[in-house]
Design a protein around this motif. Structure first.
Motif, PDB file in Angstrom:
ATOM      1  N   ASP A   1      36.642  34.372  43.745  1.00 22.13           N
ATOM      2  CA  ASP A   1      37.256  35.704  43.123  1.00 22.13           C
ATOM      3  C   ASP A   1      36.717  36.258  41.124  1.00 22.13           C
ATOM      4  N   ALA A   2      36.165  34.662  41.228  1.00 22.97           N
ATOM      5  CA  ALA A   2      35.782  34.656  39.832  1.00 22.97           C
ATOM      6  C   ALA A   2      33.615  34.545  39.902  1.00 22.97           C
ATOM      7  N   ILE A   3      33.685  33.835  41.332  1.00 22.02           N
ATOM      8  CA  ILE A   3      32.178  34.354  42.115  1.00 22.02           C
ATOM      9  C   ILE A   3      32.054  35.402  41.969  1.00 22.02           C
ATOM     10  N   ALA A   4      32.974  36.584  42.260  1.00 24.91           N
ATOM     11  CA  ALA A   4      32.075  37.707  42.694  1.00 24.91           C
ATOM     12  C   ALA A   4      32.205  39.043  41.730  1.00 24.91           C
ATOM     13  N   TYR A   5      33.518  38.633  40.517  1.00 24.28           N
ATOM     14  CA  TYR A   5      32.946  39.153  39.429  1.00 24.28           C
ATOM     15  C   TYR A   5      32.038  38.434  38.545  1.00 24.28           C
ATOM     16  N   LEU A   6      31.481  37.348  38.478  1.00 18.09           N
ATOM     17  CA  LEU A   6      30.606  36.860  37.983  1.00 18.09           C
ATOM     18  C   LEU A   6      29.091  38.485  39.011  1.00 18.09           C
TER      19      LEU A   6
ATOM     20  N   THR B   1      40.368  27.639  46.404  1.00 18.74           N
ATOM     21  CA  THR B   1      39.728  28.125  46.757  1.00 18.74           C
ATOM     22  C   THR B   1      38.909  29.978  46.650  1.00 18.74           C
ATOM     23  N   GLN B   2      40.203  30.859  46.568  1.00 14.67           N
ATOM     24  CA  GLN B   2      39.987  32.084  46.385  1.00 14.67           C
ATOM     25  C   GLN B   2      39.525  32.129  45.045  1.00 14.67           C
ATOM     26  N   ALA B   3      40.440  31.587  43.921  1.00 13.42           N
ATOM     27  CA  ALA B   3      40.431  32.005  42.294  1.00 13.42           C
ATOM     28  C   ALA B   3      38.900  31.923  42.358  1.00 13.42           C
TER      29      ALA B   3
END
Length: 76
Positions: A38-43, A33-35
């Motif tokens: 994190d990917a969503i925040a970067y995107l 979930t955290q990974a």
């Protein structure tokens, strides 16, 4: 915004949606979930940056059109 820029933003948005869907499929696995979060925040950051650059590009094109219409130069 150019068609190329729109397509790129759509691809990023689709990837973001996939990560959102993956969070729902994690079934409480906190590391996964955290990974994905994190990917969503970067995107989200990348999408915002690309939108800003597209707006700046459009502003430059409009300025060039205005300058060329005043000088009789070629239209951009």
């Amino acid at each position: 915004m150019t068609d190329e820029q729109k397509g790129y933003l759509q691809a990023l948005s689709d990837l973001r949606s996939w990560h959102r869907w993956q969070i729902g499929a994690c079934h409480g696995d906190l590391r996964s979930t955290q990974a994905h979060e994190d990917a969503i925040a970067y995107l989200d950051m990348l999408i915002a940056t690309k939108k800003l650059h597209a707006a700046q590009d459009e502003d430059e094109r409009q300025r060039a059109r205005a300058a060329n219409s005043q000088t009789g130069g070629p239209q951009v």
